[in-house]
Motif scaffolding. Sequence first.
Motif, PDB file in Angstrom:
ATOM      1  N   ILE A  28      13.668  -4.823   9.409  1.00  0.00           N
ATOM      2  CA  ILE A  28      14.005  -3.522   8.824  1.00  0.00           C
ATOM      3  C   ILE A  28      14.069  -3.631   7.299  1.00  0.00           C
ATOM      4  CG2 ILE A  28      15.835  -1.787   8.623  1.00  0.00           C
ATOM      5  CD1 ILE A  28      16.486  -2.476  11.588  1.00  0.00           C
ATOM      6  N   VAL A  29      14.663  -4.719   6.809  1.00  0.00           N
ATOM      7  CA  VAL A  29      14.722  -4.932   5.362  1.00  0.00           C
ATOM      8  C   VAL A  29      13.310  -5.083   4.801  1.00  0.00           C
ATOM      9  CG1 VAL A  29      15.505  -6.498   3.539  1.00  0.00           C
ATOM     10  CG2 VAL A  29      17.027  -5.951   5.460  1.00  0.00           C
ATOM     11  N   LEU A  30      12.456  -5.854   5.486  1.00  0.00           N
ATOM     12  CA  LEU A  30      11.078  -6.035   5.030  1.00  0.00           C
ATOM     13  C   LEU A  30      10.310  -4.721   5.071  1.00  0.00           C
ATOM     14  CD1 LEU A  30       8.730  -7.814   4.148  1.00  0.00           C
ATOM     15  CD2 LEU A  30       8.309  -8.348   6.569  1.00  0.00           C
ATOM     16  N   PHE A  31      10.500  -3.956   6.147  1.00  0.00           N
ATOM     17  CA  PHE A  31       9.836  -2.649   6.253  1.00  0.00           C
ATOM     18  C   PHE A  31      10.243  -1.740   5.094  1.00  0.00           C
ATOM     19  CE2 PHE A  31      10.313   1.783   7.677  1.00  0.00           C
ATOM     20  CZ  PHE A  31       8.977   2.100   7.886  1.00  0.00           C
ATOM     21  N   THR A  32      11.527  -1.738   4.763  1.00  0.00           N
ATOM     22  CA  THR A  32      12.007  -0.921   3.651  1.00  0.00           C
ATOM     23  C   THR A  32      11.360  -1.358   2.341  1.00  0.00           C
ATOM     24  OG1 THR A  32      14.144  -0.798   4.787  1.00  0.00           O
ATOM     25  CG2 THR A  32      14.067  -0.047   2.503  1.00  0.00           C
ATOM     26  N   ALA A  33      11.262  -2.675   2.141  1.00  0.00           N
ATOM     27  CA  ALA A  33      10.635  -3.186   0.924  1.00  0.00           C
ATOM     28  C   ALA A  33       9.168  -2.771   0.848  1.00  0.00           C
ATOM     29  CB  ALA A  33      10.757  -4.709   0.867  1.00  0.00           C
ATOM     30  N   LEU A  34       8.472  -2.776   1.992  1.00  0.00           N
ATOM     31  CA  LEU A  34       7.064  -2.357   2.005  1.00  0.00           C
ATOM     32  C   LEU A  34       6.928  -0.878   1.647  1.00  0.00           C
ATOM     33  CD1 LEU A  34       5.809  -4.223   5.215  1.00  0.00           C
ATOM     34  CD2 LEU A  34       5.305  -4.792   2.832  1.00  0.00           C
ATOM     35  N   VAL A  35       7.840  -0.052   2.177  1.00  0.00           N
ATOM     36  CA  VAL A  35       7.817   1.377   1.835  1.00  0.00           C
ATOM     37  C   VAL A  35       8.045   1.566   0.341  1.00  0.00           C
ATOM     38  CG1 VAL A  35       9.002   3.589   2.156  1.00  0.00           C
ATOM     39  CG2 VAL A  35       8.518   2.133   4.131  1.00  0.00           C
ATOM     40  N   ARG A  36       9.024   0.837  -0.218  1.00  0.00           N
ATOM     41  CA  ARG A  36       9.312   0.964  -1.642  1.00  0.00           C
ATOM     42  C   ARG A  36       8.153   0.479  -2.498  1.00  0.00           C
ATOM     43  NH1 ARG A  36      14.127   3.149  -3.353  1.00  0.00           N
ATOM     44  NH2 ARG A  36      12.749   3.237  -5.162  1.00  0.00           N
ATOM     45  N   LEU A  37       7.437  -0.546  -2.031  1.00  0.00           N
ATOM     46  CA  LEU A  37       6.252  -1.003  -2.764  1.00  0.00           C
ATOM     47  C   LEU A  37       5.169   0.082  -2.782  1.00  0.00           C
ATOM     48  CD1 LEU A  37       5.829  -4.738  -1.697  1.00  0.00           C
ATOM     49  CD2 LEU A  37       6.253  -3.868  -4.008  1.00  0.00           C
ATOM     50  N   LEU A  38       5.036   0.789  -1.668  1.00  0.00           N
ATOM     51  CA  LEU A  38       4.029   1.849  -1.596  1.00  0.00           C
ATOM     52  C   LEU A  38       4.314   2.986  -2.583  1.00  0.00           C
ATOM     53  CD1 LEU A  38       3.383   2.131   2.263  1.00  0.00           C
ATOM     54  CD2 LEU A  38       1.794   1.301   0.509  1.00  0.00           C
ATOM     55  N   VAL A  39       5.597   3.307  -2.768  1.00  0.00           N
ATOM     56  CA  VAL A  39       5.933   4.415  -3.673  1.00  0.00           C
ATOM     57  C   VAL A  39       6.218   3.922  -5.096  1.00  0.00           C
ATOM     58  CG1 VAL A  39       6.850   5.806  -1.782  1.00  0.00           C
ATOM     59  CG2 VAL A  39       8.407   4.386  -3.120  1.00  0.00           C
ATOM     60  N   HIS A  40       6.105   2.596  -5.314  1.00  0.00           N
ATOM     61  CA  HIS A  40       6.393   2.066  -6.646  1.00  0.00           C
ATOM     62  C   HIS A  40       5.516   2.679  -7.742  1.00  0.00           C
ATOM     63  CE1 HIS A  40       7.725  -0.696  -9.737  1.00  0.00           C
ATOM     64  NE2 HIS A  40       6.476  -1.047  -9.958  1.00  0.00           N
ATOM     65  N   PRO A  41       4.208   2.914  -7.494  1.00  0.00           N
ATOM     66  CA  PRO A  41       3.406   3.570  -8.545  1.00  0.00           C
ATOM     67  C   PRO A  41       3.992   4.922  -8.981  1.00  0.00           C
ATOM     68  CG  PRO A  41       1.965   2.630  -6.892  1.00  0.00           C
ATOM     69  CD  PRO A  41       3.365   2.505  -6.352  1.00  0.00           C
ATOM     70  N   LEU A  42       4.566   5.664  -8.038  1.00  0.00           N
ATOM     71  CA  LEU A  42       5.181   6.941  -8.397  1.00  0.00           C
ATOM     72  C   LEU A  42       6.459   6.715  -9.207  1.00  0.00           C
ATOM     73  CD1 LEU A  42       4.730   8.880  -5.045  1.00  0.00           C
ATOM     74  CD2 LEU A  42       3.444   9.177  -7.161  1.00  0.00           C
ATOM     75  N   SER A  43       7.172   5.651  -8.901  1.00  0.00           N
ATOM     76  CA  SER A  43       8.372   5.330  -9.680  1.00  0.00           C
ATOM     77  C   SER A  43       7.994   4.960 -11.113  1.00  0.00           C
ATOM     78  CB  SER A  43       9.133   4.168  -9.026  1.00  0.00           C
ATOM     79  OG  SER A  43       9.568   4.516  -7.732  1.00  0.00           O
ATOM     80  N   ARG A  44       6.896   4.231 -11.261  1.00  0.00           N
ATOM     81  CA  ARG A  44       6.427   3.894 -12.605  1.00  0.00           C
ATOM     82  C   ARG A  44       6.006   5.157 -13.359  1.00  0.00           C
ATOM     83  NH1 ARG A  44       5.496  -1.416 -13.653  1.00  0.00           N
ATOM     84  NH2 ARG A  44       4.049  -0.849 -15.318  1.00  0.00           N
TER      85      ARG A  44
END
Length: 238
Positions: A28-44
């Motif tokens: 679950i922690v890894l899945f969350t990290a993968l989701v956050r990586l996917l939206v990281h360009p939008l965060s930038r």
Amino acid sequence: MSVFASLVEHLADLLQPLFGAFAAAAAIVLFTALVRLLVHPLSRAAARGQKARAALQPRIAELRRKHGRDPEKLRRAVLELHTREKVSPLSGCLPSLLQLPAFFLLYHLFSSETIGGRANELLGHRLFEAPLGGRWADALGNGGVFGGPGLVYVGLFAVVAVVAWCGYRLSRRMTAADPAMPAAGEGEQLPGLGAVTKVMPFMSFFTLVTVAVLPLAAALYMVTSTTWSVAERAVLYR
């Protein structure tokens, strides 16, 4: 839901050699990290928008001097300026909104007794002594606050409290430095932005509520995502 359950199970199988009985929680922690990586360009992109708003500060100050006695005209002028410069004052909300489908999938996965007509085997996984499908109320009824499951929640509450305090301090600095935020005595420059400004520094503390009322799996998602968010903002907005 069956496809999503299979994804979590496969991640847990991959992590089994490293985490043993805690592999599902680690998944679950890894899945969350993968989701956050996917939206990281939008965060930038949101961080670039924040810096772009800072660059508009002299022009916004001029609009304040020009329209300070007419709040409605000031709001329109600031909105026109942001539109002209292609800067959105609410762009930082998009990464959080795009995570909602993943969160709701995880919530339903660990709230359902059956998946695809079969018993939901994921509900049998635990984080230490706390079942991933259980809630804080269940832990209190099974040994109390300092019982085995209760101590898992005590640990999560402690982590969230530290992360929320860091997020609060960071958000206060960001909103104080953001020229798009309404200054005292000058009225709200952008429709609805004043309410967002007041609530934003406290958003990290909302995770304390989610840990208490959500299934433990969904609470892990929220804790991981909140921690990631605070760390990400500290780097991007430095």
